[in-house]
Design a protein around this motif. Sequence first.
Motif, PDB file in Angstrom:
ATOM      1  N   LEU A   1     -81.296 -23.812 -33.805  1.00 24.69           N
ATOM      2  CA  LEU A   1     -79.967 -24.156 -34.303  1.00 24.69           C
ATOM      3  C   LEU A   1     -79.623 -25.610 -33.991  1.00 24.69           C
TER       4      LEU A   1
ATOM      5  N   GLU B   1     -75.069 -29.028 -36.717  1.00 23.95           N
ATOM      6  CA  GLU B   1     -74.650 -28.873 -38.109  1.00 23.95           C
ATOM      7  C   GLU B   1     -74.720 -27.410 -38.548  1.00 23.95           C
ATOM      8  N   ASP B   2     -75.766 -26.688 -38.093  1.00 23.23           N
ATOM      9  CA  ASP B   2     -75.883 -25.262 -38.421  1.00 23.23           C
ATOM     10  C   ASP B   2     -74.692 -24.480 -37.880  1.00 23.23           C
TER      11      ASP B   2
ATOM     12  N   GLU C   1     -71.515 -25.350 -39.807  1.00 20.34           N
ATOM     13  CA  GLU C   1     -71.503 -24.725 -41.136  1.00 20.34           C
ATOM     14  C   GLU C   1     -71.144 -23.250 -41.038  1.00 20.34           C
ATOM     15  N   HIS C   2     -71.719 -22.554 -40.047  1.00 21.15           N
ATOM     16  CA  HIS C   2     -71.418 -21.137 -39.897  1.00 21.15           C
ATOM     17  C   HIS C   2     -69.959 -20.919 -39.517  1.00 21.15           C
TER      18      HIS C   2
END
Length: 320
Positions: free
Chosen positions: A226, A229-230, A233-234
Amino acid sequence: MHTVAVLALDGVIPFDLSTPIEAFGQTRLPGGNAAYRVRVCSATPTVDAGAFLLQSQRGLDALAEADTVVLPGCAEPTAPIPAEVIAALRRAAADGTRIASICTGAFTLAATGVLDGHRATTHWRATDTLAACYPSIAVDPVVLYVDNGQFLTSAGASAGLDLCLHMIRRDYGSAVAADAARLAVMPLEREGGQAQFIVHDRPPTPCGSTLEPVLRWMQDNAASDLTLEDIAEHSRMSTRTLNRRFREQTGSTPLQWLLRARIRQAQHLLENSDHPVERVAVQVGFHSSTAFRDRFKRITGTTPNAYRAAFRTSRSAVRR
């Protein structure tokens, strides 16, 4: 002879009370003579210790006669401390008396003001509360004990014995302390700090945290690669907003929280599997076993192998 006064307040934790009584009371000098005179004192003749009532033979005057005062923890650490107790402890501190606290006894010592500007510790469950109640104290949630010279504090339960053995070594040297440790069936020095004892089902989340859904998702996907940014986004936030929310609600950054989640998962695997450390590192999301070992040591205060040796479940022994 060195005199130790153990102060019992209402709600005293019996384990914390008995630790200094036994540790100091059983210590012997090379010739066989007792090293300490131990007295239990209280502000009232009868003390409510939860499962029983304790009758103390000495009042607060014993603090003025002591070389060392020990403050055991209490079941309700934020309960008000009687004014006469605060005053007696302040007088003892002004006279140069060594004062040590065990577990949540740090709250009693903190209430006197003598820990302001100093580093201190307490049981890991209470470190956040101690820091919130006494912001002038630098609370260290990782160590087993802190020695500031005149004022000492320890973490919970068996860490109180670590602190007592440390004070015995200060007073009479390593040989006497080693004998006391052998009598207590304790190592004179333990590797690591109390971080290794913190329950690791998942990292702590503030009550009512709006981040709880994303924290649970991060916990479930901690082994994945992860990025910030991941996670943003989530969570449907910008990285800037995400960082700010994490700071506000967890006191950490998203990636720091993720690393702690991985270490907690590694602790579970080390306790419950035979997997080599290198495999555990990969399973929890580290690309390098060296990086894993370094992070594990920084968070828990000990190495993966030492942690496994100390906390391995009995099931492995049964299989062998």
